[in-house]
Motif scaffolding. Structure first.
Motif, PDB file in Angstrom:
ATOM      1  N   UNK A 265      16.709   4.662  -3.634  1.00 51.14           N
ATOM      2  CA  UNK A 265      16.599   3.780  -4.845  1.00 51.14           C
ATOM      3  C   UNK A 265      15.448   4.203  -5.886  1.00 51.14           C
ATOM      4  N   UNK A 266      15.736   5.426  -6.585  1.00 50.83           N
ATOM      5  CA  UNK A 266      14.440   6.111  -7.423  1.00 50.83           C
ATOM      6  C   UNK A 266      14.348   5.463  -8.654  1.00 50.83           C
ATOM      7  N   UNK A 267      14.939   4.295  -9.083  1.00 51.03           N
ATOM      8  CA  UNK A 267      14.707   3.749 -10.368  1.00 51.03           C
ATOM      9  C   UNK A 267      13.619   2.557 -10.209  1.00 51.03           C
ATOM     10  N   UNK A 268      13.436   2.092  -9.104  1.00 58.24           N
ATOM     11  CA  UNK A 268      12.348   1.199  -8.687  1.00 58.24           C
ATOM     12  C   UNK A 268      11.671   1.610  -7.516  1.00 58.24           C
ATOM     13  N   UNK A 269      10.518   1.880  -7.461  1.00 59.68           N
ATOM     14  CA  UNK A 269       9.594   2.440  -6.435  1.00 59.68           C
ATOM     15  C   UNK A 269       8.411   1.496  -5.897  1.00 59.68           C
ATOM     16  N   UNK A 270       7.928   1.541  -4.809  1.00 59.74           N
ATOM     17  CA  UNK A 270       6.653   0.660  -4.396  1.00 59.74           C
ATOM     18  C   UNK A 270       5.817   1.516  -3.570  1.00 59.74           C
ATOM     19  N   UNK A 271       4.673   0.890  -3.691  1.00 65.59           N
ATOM     20  CA  UNK A 271       3.274   1.285  -2.791  1.00 65.59           C
ATOM     21  C   UNK A 271       2.921  -0.067  -2.080  1.00 65.59           C
ATOM     22  N   UNK A 272       2.524   0.172  -0.947  1.00 62.30           N
ATOM     23  CA  UNK A 272       2.114  -1.028  -0.190  1.00 62.30           C
ATOM     24  C   UNK A 272       0.545  -0.641   0.409  1.00 62.30           C
ATOM     25  N   UNK A 273      -0.143  -1.612  -0.112  1.00 63.11           N
ATOM     26  CA  UNK A 273      -1.853  -1.470  -0.246  1.00 63.11           C
ATOM     27  C   UNK A 273      -2.384  -2.541   0.809  1.00 63.11           C
ATOM     28  N   UNK A 274      -3.331  -2.076   1.448  1.00 70.66           N
ATOM     29  CA  UNK A 274      -3.934  -2.933   2.404  1.00 70.66           C
ATOM     30  C   UNK A 274      -5.427  -3.178   1.436  1.00 70.66           C
ATOM     31  N   UNK A 275      -6.025  -4.306   1.579  1.00 69.64           N
ATOM     32  CA  UNK A 275      -7.238  -4.704   1.102  1.00 69.64           C
ATOM     33  C   UNK A 275      -8.396  -4.065   1.911  1.00 69.64           C
ATOM     34  N   UNK A 276      -9.097  -3.117   1.620  1.00 65.49           N
ATOM     35  CA  UNK A 276     -10.112  -2.449   2.170  1.00 65.49           C
ATOM     36  C   UNK A 276     -11.432  -3.021   1.833  1.00 65.49           C
ATOM     37  N   UNK A 277     -12.235  -3.178   2.775  1.00 60.67           N
ATOM     38  CA  UNK A 277     -13.653  -3.836   2.661  1.00 60.67           C
ATOM     39  C   UNK A 277     -14.401  -3.089   1.735  1.00 60.67           C
ATOM     40  N   UNK A 278     -15.033  -3.428   0.638  1.00 59.51           N
ATOM     41  CA  UNK A 278     -15.696  -2.594  -0.307  1.00 59.51           C
ATOM     42  C   UNK A 278     -14.744  -1.645  -1.150  1.00 59.51           C
ATOM     43  N   UNK A 279     -13.527  -1.936  -1.022  1.00 60.63           N
ATOM     44  CA  UNK A 279     -12.480  -0.778  -1.896  1.00 60.63           C
ATOM     45  C   UNK A 279     -12.277  -1.267  -3.221  1.00 60.63           C
TER      46      UNK A 279
END
Length: 380
Positions: free
Chosen positions: A97-111
């Protein structure tokens, strides 16, 4: 389809593309965003996965497709308090599904970047990015029996692989073992359950260190062990293994597999060491310039940008200060993310295992731990 190595040809099948009647709106539909090219992405959606994990979905404003392999990453470059900070995030969506793509991000302490994304990025915002890149992918490995092992946010590349297998109706035998702190920390929990019900060859097993608030949890508790793995996946020695997670988890996985007699010729890993990725600004403080200090000229071959830098500074730091977008993560010569071809010149590189000798022989260098010893031309 029985193997992932045929995936790129599936994505490039122009005859299967939907045709649109509004030529003005869709005139760019079908063009590709290629590796190494920088784009300004439009954020389409922000979705909570857990209490500290969000998925950010994007598309190119010109409707270009992103051609990538499952397991690869892109480098985003938000401007935070006037400073451009580059971070690498695995694409959690499927390349089918190359026309919409995603990243999934964890909130990192002090990030710095992860917290900024969670607190500021919304649908309708734009974000500069480059990529894709990375070699942690099943493409080219013609195995039909797979074992995915992940912990925490290391689930993201394996989720991309699983989604791709489902979309392609691939006849794969996949066991997906994910480790989380508590049931509430299981990323993609509901979706993986749905995929398991729809995909005959997929089996999902979640292992939690503790119950947290979910006193009704019926799955295994504790950490992954050889005993648990042997019981849950008795044929693990016959599978191609892909694993991703923090360093401590990766070390434990390799130890238990070694004790279990696994052949590491069929082992592939991508490590996200949260302790190393404190997400401090990647541009180190510029060293003091002493009179007569030796300086070199660096030319970026793709962009044509040229800048001067002292011999005491790393090429990564100088390139970022000059405004170049360079994929990078640990900045310690461990992860290999900033691996780039040196087209001309020489550097003094002191790495910590993030690059192999055969890659060095091909002209690749880790910019984060390389200091110039001559004028340079770099493939950026």
């Amino acid at each position: 389809m029985t193997r992932f190595e045929t995936l790129p040809t599936q994505l490039g099948n122009a005859s299967s593309r939907q045709r649109f009647t509004d030529v003005d709106t869709w005139s760019a539909y079908g063009a590709q965003w290629n590796s190494g090219e920088q784009k300004a992405l439009l954020c389409c959606d922000v979705r909570d996965e857990t209490h500290d994990v969000k998925t950010f979905s994007f598309r190119c404003p010109d409707f270009n497709a992103l051609s990538f392999e499952p397991g690869q990453f892109i480098t985003i470059a938000p401007v935070i308090e006037g400073q451009t900070l580059a971070r690498c995030y695995t694409l959690s969506s499927s390349p089918t599904r190359p026309f919409s793509f995603s990243i999934t991000v964890k909130r990192v302490l002090s990030g710095v970047v992860s917290n900024w994304l969670h607190d500021n990025l919304r649908a309708g915002d734009t974000l500069s990015a480059s990529g894709p890149a990375g070699s942690f992918t099943p493409v080219g490995h013609p195995a039909t029996k797979l074992l995915y092992l992940s912990a925490g946010s290391g689930v993201t590349p394996l989720m991309s692989m699983t989604r791709a297998g489902f979309d392609l109706s691939a006849h794969l035998d996949i066991t997906f073992v994910h480790n989380a702190r508590t049931p509430a920390d299981i990323v993609f929990h509901d979706e993986l359950n749905r995929l398991q019900a729809l995909m005959p060859g997929l089996r999902v097993l979640n292992v939690c260190e503790g119950l947290g608030a979910d006193v009704g949890w019926q799955g295994p508790l504790g950490r992954l062990s050889l005993e648990l793995l042997s019981e849950a996946v008795p044929d693990f020695r016959d599978r191609e293994i892909f694993t991703c997670g923090p360093k401590g988890y990766m070390d434990a996985v390799k130890t238990l597999l070694k004790n279990g007699g696994f052949d590491f010729a069929h082992y592939h890993e991508e490590s996200f060491d949260i302790t190393a990725l404190v997400e401090a600004p990647l541009i180190e403080a510029a060293p003091s310039v002493e009179q007569g200090e030796k300086r070199f000229t660096v030319t970026l071959s793709r962009s044509g940008k040229t800048f001067s830098m002292p011999a005491t500074q790393t090429v990564l730091s100088a390139a970022k200060k000059a405004g170049a977008i360079v994929p990078s993560s640990c900045s310690q010569g461990v992860c290999g993310t900033c691996k780039t071809a040196l087209l001309h010149g020489t550097v003094d590189m002191k790495h910590n295992g993030g690059i192999r000798q055969r890659e060095i022989d091909k002209g690749l260098r880790l910019l984060c731990c390389s200091k110039p010893t001559s004028d340079l031309v770099i493939d950026l």
